[in-house]
Scaffold this motif. Sequence first.
Motif, PDB file in Angstrom:
ATOM      1  N   GLY A  33       0.809  -1.211   0.000  1.00 54.74           N
ATOM      2  CA  GLY A  33       0.000   0.000   0.000  1.00 54.74           C
ATOM      3  C   GLY A  33       0.841   1.259   0.000  1.00 54.74           C
ATOM      4  N   VAL A  34       1.940   1.248   0.739  1.00 58.28           N
ATOM      5  CA  VAL A  34       2.857   2.391   0.723  1.00 58.28           C
ATOM      6  C   VAL A  34       3.445   2.563  -0.679  1.00 58.28           C
ATOM      7  N   GLY A  35       3.816   1.436  -1.303  1.00 55.35           N
ATOM      8  CA  GLY A  35       4.338   1.503  -2.665  1.00 55.35           C
ATOM      9  C   GLY A  35       3.331   2.094  -3.631  1.00 55.35           C
ATOM     10  N   LEU A  36       2.071   1.675  -3.514  1.00 58.49           N
ATOM     11  CA  LEU A  36       1.033   2.215  -4.389  1.00 58.49           C
ATOM     12  C   LEU A  36       0.830   3.702  -4.159  1.00 58.49           C
ATOM     13  N   ALA A  37       0.900   4.124  -2.900  1.00 60.10           N
ATOM     14  CA  ALA A  37       0.739   5.549  -2.592  1.00 60.10           C
ATOM     15  C   ALA A  37       1.848   6.379  -3.218  1.00 60.10           C
ATOM     16  N   ILE A  38       3.042   5.801  -3.352  1.00 56.06           N
ATOM     17  CA  ILE A  38       4.143   6.502  -4.015  1.00 56.06           C
ATOM     18  C   ILE A  38       3.958   6.474  -5.531  1.00 56.06           C
ATOM     19  N   LEU A  39       3.467   5.347  -6.052  1.00 62.68           N
ATOM     20  CA  LEU A  39       3.262   5.232  -7.493  1.00 62.68           C
ATOM     21  C   LEU A  39       2.202   6.200  -8.006  1.00 62.68           C
ATOM     22  N   TRP A  40       1.164   6.417  -7.203  1.00 59.41           N
ATOM     23  CA  TRP A  40       0.101   7.352  -7.610  1.00 59.41           C
ATOM     24  C   TRP A  40      -0.291   8.180  -6.395  1.00 59.41           C
ATOM     25  N   PRO A  41       0.489   9.245  -6.117  1.00 58.95           N
ATOM     26  CA  PRO A  41       0.450   9.885  -4.801  1.00 58.95           C
ATOM     27  C   PRO A  41      -0.585  10.981  -4.616  1.00 58.95           C
ATOM     28  N   ARG A  42      -1.856  10.645  -4.665  1.00 57.35           N
ATOM     29  CA  ARG A  42      -2.877  11.591  -4.222  1.00 57.35           C
ATOM     30  C   ARG A  42      -2.912  11.593  -2.694  1.00 57.35           C
ATOM     31  N   PHE A  43      -3.248  12.742  -2.114  1.00 56.89           N
ATOM     32  CA  PHE A  43      -3.442  12.792  -0.663  1.00 56.89           C
ATOM     33  C   PHE A  43      -4.611  11.897  -0.252  1.00 56.89           C
ATOM     34  N   LEU A  44      -5.600  11.746  -1.131  1.00 59.40           N
ATOM     35  CA  LEU A  44      -6.709  10.845  -0.831  1.00 59.40           C
ATOM     36  C   LEU A  44      -6.210   9.423  -0.620  1.00 59.40           C
ATOM     37  N   THR A  45      -5.238   9.006  -1.423  1.00 58.53           N
ATOM     38  CA  THR A  45      -4.647   7.684  -1.264  1.00 58.53           C
ATOM     39  C   THR A  45      -3.944   7.573   0.082  1.00 58.53           C
ATOM     40  N   LEU A  46      -3.237   8.625   0.485  1.00 63.72           N
ATOM     41  CA  LEU A  46      -2.562   8.609   1.782  1.00 63.72           C
ATOM     42  C   LEU A  46      -3.563   8.500   2.929  1.00 63.72           C
ATOM     43  N   ALA A  47      -4.649   9.278   2.859  1.00 62.76           N
ATOM     44  CA  ALA A  47      -5.650   9.230   3.923  1.00 62.76           C
ATOM     45  C   ALA A  47      -6.255   7.838   4.033  1.00 62.76           C
ATOM     46  N   LEU A  48      -6.567   7.235   2.882  1.00 63.09           N
ATOM     47  CA  LEU A  48      -7.130   5.886   2.907  1.00 63.09           C
ATOM     48  C   LEU A  48      -6.091   4.860   3.347  1.00 63.09           C
ATOM     49  N   LEU A  49      -4.812   5.095   3.048  1.00 61.43           N
ATOM     50  CA  LEU A  49      -3.768   4.201   3.534  1.00 61.43           C
ATOM     51  C   LEU A  49      -3.720   4.223   5.056  1.00 61.43           C
ATOM     52  N   ALA A  50      -3.834   5.395   5.659  1.00 63.66           N
ATOM     53  CA  ALA A  50      -3.847   5.489   7.123  1.00 63.66           C
ATOM     54  C   ALA A  50      -5.038   4.730   7.701  1.00 63.66           C
ATOM     55  N   VAL A  51      -6.216   4.891   7.070  1.00 66.17           N
ATOM     56  CA  VAL A  51      -7.402   4.154   7.528  1.00 66.17           C
ATOM     57  C   VAL A  51      -7.192   2.655   7.359  1.00 66.17           C
ATOM     58  N   MET A  52      -6.585   2.250   6.253  1.00 65.89           N
ATOM     59  CA  MET A  52      -6.319   0.846   5.984  1.00 65.89           C
ATOM     60  C   MET A  52      -5.398   0.257   7.049  1.00 65.89           C
ATOM     61  N   LEU A  53      -4.341   0.966   7.430  1.00 66.69           N
ATOM     62  CA  LEU A  53      -3.424   0.485   8.466  1.00 66.69           C
ATOM     63  C   LEU A  53      -4.155   0.343   9.805  1.00 66.69           C
ATOM     64  N   PHE A  54      -5.023   1.292  10.097  1.00 69.29           N
ATOM     65  CA  PHE A  54      -5.820   1.234  11.325  1.00 69.29           C
ATOM     66  C   PHE A  54      -6.718  -0.004  11.337  1.00 69.29           C
ATOM     67  N   LEU A  55      -7.357  -0.275  10.206  1.00 66.96           N
ATOM     68  CA  LEU A  55      -8.247  -1.429  10.128  1.00 66.96           C
ATOM     69  C   LEU A  55      -7.475  -2.742  10.182  1.00 66.96           C
ATOM     70  N   TYR A  56      -6.276  -2.773   9.604  1.00 64.89           N
ATOM     71  CA  TYR A  56      -5.438  -3.963   9.732  1.00 64.89           C
ATOM     72  C   TYR A  56      -5.157  -4.264  11.198  1.00 64.89           C
ATOM     73  N   TYR A  57      -4.883  -3.229  11.970  1.00 62.07           N
ATOM     74  CA  TYR A  57      -4.621  -3.415  13.400  1.00 62.07           C
ATOM     75  C   TYR A  57      -5.840  -4.002  14.104  1.00 62.07           C
ATOM     76  N   LEU A  58      -7.023  -3.450  13.820  1.00 59.79           N
ATOM     77  CA  LEU A  58      -8.242  -3.975  14.448  1.00 59.79           C
ATOM     78  C   LEU A  58      -8.495  -5.420  14.038  1.00 59.79           C
ATOM     79  N   LEU A  59      -8.317  -5.741  12.771  1.00 59.85           N
ATOM     80  CA  LEU A  59      -8.519  -7.108  12.311  1.00 59.85           C
ATOM     81  C   LEU A  59      -7.520  -8.060  12.966  1.00 59.85           C
TER      82      LEU A  59
END
Length: 415
Positions: free
Chosen positions: A134-160
């Motif tokens: 996911g970090v790699g994808l955020a660098i490949l296509w770096p919208r801030f929206l992608t970064l915000a969703l990456l942070a949410v994704m990391l949070f959800l990984y922790y909960l799961l």
Amino acid sequence: MTSDEKSRTIGFGRLAAKGSIFLAFVVALEVVIMISPFALFFYAVFNPVLLALDKFSLTRWLTAFFLPHMIVPPDPVLATIRVLGSIFFVLGLLTFLICAMQVYVGKIWKAGVASRGLYAVVRHPQYVSLAVSGVGLAILWPRFLTLALLAVMLFLYYLLAKDEERRMLSRYGDGYRAYMNRTGMFFPRLTNAELPRGDQELHRVTWGKALSLLVGLLVVVVGSGFALRAYTVQHLPLLSVDGLDAVAITAEDLTAVRDLLPDVLRDPAVASRLSTSRQPDHRLLAYIIPIDYTMQGMIADTGDEWRLFEQHKTIAMITEYVFHPFGHLTEGHAHAATGHGRMPAHDSPAMKRRIIVLEVSSDARPLASPRDDFGINVKRRPRFFVDVHLHTGEVQQTRDIPAGSGWGTVPTPTF
């Protein structure tokens, strides 16, 4: 809460988590979809979301980009980050597939808890590998929206991960506890300290802790994007000539065109268009690109041939983009050969440059310098482009262009 209600709540949580993770990857994979024949269908759904965010200054930053995608990264730091984007993306996906194979083979052979291979290093290597990808994808296509969703994704990984460990402790008891004692959750454990026996307390995530974690991730991840964007703008290869700001795909091109620009701007057709384009409190920004630059459709609609989704070369373009990070910047779309019976060297696309002129304005603050052209809240309108011979300075073509880019109104990269 009854056991049935609790079960339904957990099930809904997992569904929401997987849905958010899927959305994060869809947004990050916009770069793949953008150059595919499905782009028009994708943007029919996705572009209204981007336009809604782009409409308001408080949310416009989500559609902005924080790393260079239309110029060669102007210093070693940014170049290294771009290369790491490809490495993280590929390495993360390969690691995830290896871990998935280990888990499913273990299920077939009923081997119990996966605790070998990468699972002997950390307890959740699949989540770690998806996070790296996911970090790699955020660098490949770096919208801030992608970064915000990456942070949410990391949070959800922790909960799961916490929920999975609760279920594993309930099912395997002390055997899984011993595995936890010797293995870190997401990072290798440095000590074998005994974990407390209060399983429910150990895996209970309070609302306060969850909110603090989510906010912390958003601050760190999105804040890193703003820091990188500021760093990028400060290192852009820029010059200003007779009221025209210019940025080049490569620093070498900027040097080569520096002496040509004054004469080009005095050409009657160019001067007339510049005069029409100038507005009070606005600036004019020019992109200096190879005439056959592959991604010029993201700057302006310069012709049908530069709408990448119409090229039907999706797989080749994706492979080139991932494995040759700067290939689309330093090489033309269709180089012409030179020599006997072929295009003369002086007529080769390598000898020509295209100068795309955009009008830049802002409702928020005055634009005082060329670097202000790249503010998040500025508005950019393509006006015209000029084709010029790199060595002779001859203006070979001048053409007006419509508003928007080769993808219509979709917000596209700015540097």
